[in-house]
Write a protein that holds these residues in place. Structure first.
Motif, PDB file in Angstrom:
ATOM      1  N   LEU A   6      29.154  62.569-114.496  1.00 57.36           N
ATOM      2  CA  LEU A   6      28.952  60.570-114.808  1.00 57.36           C
ATOM      3  C   LEU A   6      27.791  60.221-113.240  1.00 57.36           C
ATOM      4  N   VAL A   7      27.129  58.753-113.996  1.00 59.99           N
ATOM      5  CA  VAL A   7      27.131  57.593-113.137  1.00 59.99           C
ATOM      6  C   VAL A   7      27.541  56.325-113.507  1.00 59.99           C
ATOM      7  N   VAL A   8      27.741  55.844-113.142  1.00 54.19           N
ATOM      8  CA  VAL A   8      28.947  54.574-113.283  1.00 54.19           C
ATOM      9  C   VAL A   8      28.236  53.106-112.553  1.00 54.19           C
ATOM     10  N   ILE A   9      28.052  52.958-112.966  1.00 52.92           N
ATOM     11  CA  ILE A   9      27.123  51.846-112.339  1.00 52.92           C
ATOM     12  C   ILE A   9      27.826  50.071-112.433  1.00 52.92           C
ATOM     13  N   GLY A  10      27.422  49.424-111.459  1.00 51.56           N
ATOM     14  CA  GLY A  10      28.349  48.075-110.918  1.00 51.56           C
ATOM     15  C   GLY A  10      27.641  46.589-111.969  1.00 51.56           C
ATOM     16  N   GLY A  11      27.334  46.723-112.964  1.00 48.55           N
ATOM     17  CA  GLY A  11      25.751  46.170-113.341  1.00 48.55           C
ATOM     18  C   GLY A  11      25.072  45.558-112.980  1.00 48.55           C
ATOM     19  N   HIS A 170      30.573  44.670-110.861  1.00 48.78           N
ATOM     20  CA  HIS A 170      29.844  43.011-110.950  1.00 48.78           C
ATOM     21  C   HIS A 170      31.132  42.681-109.691  1.00 48.78           C
ATOM     22  N   PHE A 171      31.567  43.793-108.647  1.00 49.79           N
ATOM     23  CA  PHE A 171      33.192  43.400-107.930  1.00 49.79           C
ATOM     24  C   PHE A 171      32.065  42.256-106.258  1.00 49.79           C
ATOM     25  N   ALA A 172      31.357  42.716-105.304  1.00 48.52           N
ATOM     26  CA  ALA A 172      30.933  41.643-104.461  1.00 48.52           C
ATOM     27  C   ALA A 172      30.603  40.299-104.991  1.00 48.52           C
ATOM     28  N   ASP A 196      29.156  47.065-106.955  1.00 44.57           N
ATOM     29  CA  ASP A 196      28.316  45.828-106.777  1.00 44.57           C
ATOM     30  C   ASP A 196      27.713  46.014-107.690  1.00 44.57           C
ATOM     31  N   GLU A 197      26.968  44.782-108.199  1.00 42.87           N
ATOM     32  CA  GLU A 197      25.756  44.951-108.712  1.00 42.87           C
ATOM     33  C   GLU A 197      24.520  45.923-108.162  1.00 42.87           C
ATOM     34  N   ASP A 198      23.744  45.996-109.187  1.00 49.49           N
ATOM     35  CA  ASP A 198      22.660  47.132-109.125  1.00 49.49           C
ATOM     36  C   ASP A 198      22.772  48.176-107.715  1.00 49.49           C
ATOM     37  N   THR A 199      24.286  48.676-108.321  1.00 46.63           N
ATOM     38  CA  THR A 199      25.104  50.151-107.484  1.00 46.63           C
ATOM     39  C   THR A 199      25.554  50.684-108.320  1.00 46.63           C
ATOM     40  N   ALA A 200      25.392  52.325-107.809  1.00 50.44           N
ATOM     41  CA  ALA A 200      26.110  52.757-108.849  1.00 50.44           C
ATOM     42  C   ALA A 200      27.373  53.869-107.549  1.00 50.44           C
ATOM     43  N   ILE A 201      27.755  54.846-108.676  1.00 46.22           N
ATOM     44  CA  ILE A 201      28.301  56.264-107.954  1.00 46.22           C
ATOM     45  C   ILE A 201      27.613  57.344-108.804  1.00 46.22           C
ATOM     46  N   VAL A 202      27.600  57.876-108.279  1.00 48.06           N
ATOM     47  CA  VAL A 202      27.062  59.569-108.845  1.00 48.06           C
ATOM     48  C   VAL A 202      28.294  60.157-108.910  1.00 48.06           C
ATOM     49  N   VAL A 203      29.114  60.929-109.859  1.00 48.09           N
ATOM     50  CA  VAL A 203      29.639  61.699-110.057  1.00 48.09           C
ATOM     51  C   VAL A 203      29.500  62.431-110.756  1.00 48.09           C
ATOM     52  N   GLU A 204      30.164  63.388-109.363  1.00 47.48           N
ATOM     53  CA  GLU A 204      29.733  65.353-109.744  1.00 47.48           C
ATOM     54  C   GLU A 204      30.641  65.857-108.827  1.00 47.48           C
ATOM     55  N   GLU A 205      32.149  67.104-109.857  1.00 49.57           N
ATOM     56  CA  GLU A 205      32.585  67.520-109.558  1.00 49.57           C
ATOM     57  C   GLU A 205      34.043  67.111-109.206  1.00 49.57           C
ATOM     58  N   ASP A 206      34.205  67.111-107.625  1.00 48.33           N
ATOM     59  CA  ASP A 206      35.257  66.610-106.745  1.00 48.33           C
ATOM     60  C   ASP A 206      34.764  64.978-105.833  1.00 48.33           C
ATOM     61  N   HIS A 207      33.007  64.852-105.824  1.00 54.12           N
ATOM     62  CA  HIS A 207      32.716  64.118-104.857  1.00 54.12           C
ATOM     63  C   HIS A 207      31.994  62.982-105.966  1.00 54.12           C
ATOM     64  N   PHE A 208      31.802  61.274-105.081  1.00 51.10           N
ATOM     65  CA  PHE A 208      30.653  60.561-105.704  1.00 51.10           C
ATOM     66  C   PHE A 208      29.665  60.349-104.890  1.00 51.10           C
ATOM     67  N   LYS A 209      28.479  60.111-105.184  1.00 52.85           N
ATOM     68  CA  LYS A 209      28.292  59.569-103.613  1.00 52.85           C
ATOM     69  C   LYS A 209      26.767  58.051-104.577  1.00 52.85           C
ATOM     70  N   VAL A 210      26.685  57.280-103.060  1.00 49.99           N
ATOM     71  CA  VAL A 210      26.508  55.884-103.722  1.00 49.99           C
ATOM     72  C   VAL A 210      25.304  55.516-103.959  1.00 49.99           C
ATOM     73  N   VAL A 216      29.740  50.207-102.443  1.00 49.10           N
ATOM     74  CA  VAL A 216      30.746  50.691-103.192  1.00 49.10           C
ATOM     75  C   VAL A 216      32.367  50.278-102.078  1.00 49.10           C
ATOM     76  N   THR A 217      33.619  49.396-102.529  1.00 52.49           N
ATOM     77  CA  THR A 217      34.814  49.419-101.958  1.00 52.49           C
ATOM     78  C   THR A 217      35.368  50.082-102.809  1.00 52.49           C
TER      79      THR A 217
END
Length: 268
Positions: A6-11, A170-172, A196-210, A216-217
């Motif tokens: 999953l790639v989850v983007i803050g907008g 659009h967090f911060a 945050d905007e222009d920021t994302a988490i890449v979710v793979e199995e049991d972890h994510f990277k920023v 990311v808060t």
């Protein structure tokens, strides 16, 4: 087969210059020959938004871009979208209103299809409203730039692709720490992830990277020692003690099984 990422983007991801996040999407999808489907269910301007992403992905070298303009629950529209989606390597949900996504797709068969495709390894991406919809329970609305208050946060079932996590976007930039704290006060068994905007988490199995240009808060409410959420009056500011918060910029990882950041030796 390995479950898809999953790639989850803050907008508000960069679409004009370095396009770091969208380049990563193309790479994770399988490169320039991958089949990317843009789903515009969240927006009331599907053609305009769809065309923007099609142009951006083509600029990044992706050759096979399709648009699924599913904007109602009409049978022919749902079936047409299923046909477009079935061979995708990547499904990309745009921004807009997350309730449009779930109210259109929920129970239509597309929601089940997304779960199955994700399990089979398809990359699923969401930005802004599309990011919120990835959660099992999603934040629908709440006050920006405000202290956490009991009845100002509204939640609803999401697509359920990201389990036990509440995403806010659009967090911060929109001062949404208060509303995420309010959500976690009501659901302390969930992990709060503010992107945050222009920021994302890449979710793979049991972890994510920023990835991206901001942070990311992460809000962990399991250690709450006191909360007045059940006794407080509507719109009353909440009292919360012993909330654990992590701030993670690009390159940092988080273990979703242990609920803790992964600090590599070179960063310690």
């Amino acid at each position: 087969m390995k479950k898809g990422r999953l790639v989850v983007i803050g907008g508000a991801e960069d679409k004009n210059e370095r396009c770091e996040i969208l380049k990563e999407v193309v790479d994770l999808a399988g490169g320039k020959e991958s089949r990317i489907v843009v789903v515009t269910a969240a927006t009331k301007k599907p053609e305009e938004v769809g065309n923007t992403y099609e142009k951006t992905f083509k600029k990044l070298g992706a050759k096979n871009i399709s648009i699924a303009n599913v904007n109602s629950r009409k049978k022919d529209e749902i079936e047409k979208s299923k046909e477009i989606l079935k061979d995708a390597d990547c499904i990309f949900f745009t921004g807009g209103d997350q309730l449009r996504i779930t109210s259109i797709l929920g129970g239509s068969g597309i929601d089940k299809m997304l779960q199955e495709m994700h399990e089979k390894g398809v990359l699923i991406v969401g930005t802004s409203a599309g990011a919120s919809a990835m959660s099992q329970t999603m934040i629908v609305e709440g006050n920006d730039d405000d202290s956490p208050r009991k009845c100002t946060i509204k939640m609803a079932p999401g697509l359920g692709l990201l389990k036990n996590v509440l995403v806010d976007q659009h967090f911060a930039q929109r001062g949404r720490i208060g509303r995420l704290l309010a959500a976690i006060a009501q659901n302390p068994s969930y992990l709060g992830v503010g992107i945050d905007e222009d920021t994302a988490i890449v979710v793979e199995e049991d972890h994510f990277k920023v990835i991206g240009n901001n942070a990311v808060t992460v809000v962990d409410g399991r250690w709450l020692t006191y909360s007045n959420v059940s006794e407080s009056q509507p719109n009353e500011i909440l009292a919360l003690t012993n909330v654990l918060i992590h701030i993670l910029p690009s390159g940092y990882r988080f273990d979703l099984r242990k609920w803790q950041p992964v600090i590599e030796e070179d960063k310690a």
